[in-house]
Scaffold this motif. Structure first.
Motif, PDB file in Angstrom:
ATOM      1  N   LYS A   1       0.828  -1.204   0.000  1.00  0.00           N
ATOM      2  CA  LYS A   1       0.000   0.000   0.000  1.00  0.00           C
ATOM      3  C   LYS A   1       0.866   1.259   0.000  1.00  0.00           C
ATOM      4  O   LYS A   1       0.601   2.222  -0.741  1.00  0.00           O
TER       5      LYS A   1
ATOM      6  N   ARG B   1       2.404   1.625  -3.323  1.00  0.00           N
ATOM      7  CA  ARG B   1       1.409   2.108  -4.289  1.00  0.00           C
ATOM      8  C   ARG B   1       1.164   3.603  -4.147  1.00  0.00           C
ATOM      9  O   ARG B   1       1.017   4.323  -5.141  1.00  0.00           O
ATOM     10  N   LYS B   2       1.115   4.094  -2.886  1.00  0.00           N
ATOM     11  CA  LYS B   2       0.939   5.534  -2.683  1.00  0.00           C
ATOM     12  C   LYS B   2       2.107   6.310  -3.285  1.00  0.00           C
ATOM     13  O   LYS B   2       1.923   7.327  -3.965  1.00  0.00           O
ATOM     14  N   GLN B   3       3.325   5.830  -3.004  1.00  0.00           N
ATOM     15  CA  GLN B   3       4.502   6.504  -3.540  1.00  0.00           C
ATOM     16  C   GLN B   3       4.488   6.483  -5.068  1.00  0.00           C
ATOM     17  O   GLN B   3       4.769   7.494  -5.726  1.00  0.00           O
TER      18      GLN B   3
END
Length: 385
Positions: A243, A246-248
């Motif tokens: 997660k 994925r944000k990065q």
């Protein structure tokens, strides 16, 4: 093929060279292959397991791949799928390579012990028959090797002596047969007793094996539960990491998209300016062509108007001449019609005069008849008076 996607042949190394790599890599590889193989066996199949005969069904190793990985998967402890049936075959036992019995979902291990008893009884009977045949053969051989006394002095023996010798031989054979029968009965009793003992031992071993199997299944279930909990924790941790990654990645992608959009906007603005200039030049050229075409069209329209005016004048003259001719014809026809009307009026007048004269004559005749009738009516009345 059973290893599925775990088997890769990227390198041309031999099996021994791949096995002699890291200390635990080959073990993990084989466990993964066992897991995939057991998963493939769960798709509507009957699993046949080749093992040793009870009570040594499972391997003596502490961490057996079948006991800890394959059997729980086959029984449905993993992913909710299970095989239809698990059968055991013990090919190491002579005569049992073609016999199989069910152990899951129904435990029918008693069929194996019944089959084993049949094999044992067959072996015992076979040995007894072989020993009996051997004894008979030895007895016959001894009788053949013994030289009868009456052969040496055949000429000096009487028929009575021969009969007596035969009776003795018959009695001896009967005695031997009785002894053999007694020995067979004793052997049969001993075999029956041994079979009963063997059956009791097999039952006891089956009970022990069932208890051991239940204990092993409980241990395997506990181990699987602990492994699942550990795997769940690892999955949760991996999900968090994924997660965050994925944000990065989303932030990086957003920045890249913004930069790309700015560059695209600049390119689009320049392209629009260039297109506007090209469109203006094209519109000017089109306007010039339209002006020239309009002038040409105006010239053609003037010429066509002149031609149309000349044609109209010509048509008007022709129409006036035609109207004069028509007027003349109409006037002549009217004069002829007037003459015909006058003639018809004269004829009608003559006919009316003739008709009036005839009608007057008829009226006079009718008046005369009426007068005559009136007179005739008056005269008879006078005579009667």
């Amino acid at each position: 093929m059973a290893m599925g996607s775990l088997y890769t042949d990227n390198s041309r190394k031999t099996l021994s060279s791949r096995k002699s790599g890291k200390p635990n890599s080959w073990s993990r590889y084989m466990k993964g292959a066992s897991w995939v193989f057991a998963q493939q066996a769960c798709y509507n199949r009957h699993a046949i397991v080749l093992t040793n005969a009870p009570p040594d069904v499972y391997s003596k190793r502490v961490h057996s791949s079948y006991r800890e990985i394959e059997e729980p998967i086959l029984r449905g402890c993993e992913a909710g799928r299970h095989t239809i049936q698990i059968n055991y075959v013990h090919p190491a036992v002579p005569g049992a390579a073609c016999f199989r019995y069910q152990t899951w979902p129904n435990n029918r291990s008693s069929e194996w012990f019944s089959f084993l008893e049949c094999i044992a009884i067959k072996d015992i009977v076979k040995k007894i028959v072989q020993r009996t045949n051997l004894r008979r053969f030895e007895k016959v051989k001894e009788l053949e090797n013994v030289t009868p006394p009456y052969i040496e002095s055949e000429k000096s023996i009487s028929p009575a002596t021969v009969c007596e010798g035969r009776k003795q031989e018959t009695a001896q054979e009967k005695k031997v047969a009785k002894q053999l029968k007694v020995k067979r009965e004793q052997q049969a009793a001993r075999d029956k007793k041994a079979a009963k003992q063997l059956k009791a031992e097999r039952k006891q071993q089956a009970a022990q094996q069932a208890a051991q199997q239940a204990t092993q299944e409980q241990r395997a279930a506990k181990g699987l539960k602990a492994e699942r909990e550990q795997q769940a924790a690892r999955d949760k941790k991996a999900a968090k990491q994924f997660k965050a990654e994925r944000k990065q990645q989303a932030a990086q992608q957003a920045a890249q998209r913004a930069a790309q959009e700015q560059r695209a906007a600049k390119r689009l603005k320049a392209e629009r300016k260039q297109q506007a200039a090209q469109q203006a030049a094209q519109e000017q050229r089109v306007a010039k062509r339209l002006k020239a075409e309009r002038e040409q069209q105006a010239t053609r329209d003037k010429k066509a108007a002149k031609q149309f005016e000349a044609e109209r004048k010509q048509q008007a003259a022709q129409q006036a001449a035609q109207e004069k001719e028509v007027a003349k014809r109409v006037k002549a026809e009217r004069e002829q019609q007037a003459a015909r009307d006058k003639k018809a009026a004269r004829q009608l007048k003559v006919e009316r005069e003739q008709h009036a004269a005839q009608q007057a004559a008829q009226e006079r005749k009718a008046a005369k008849r009426l007068k005559a009738k009136a007179l005739s009516a008056i005269i008879p009345t006078q005579h009667t008076h």
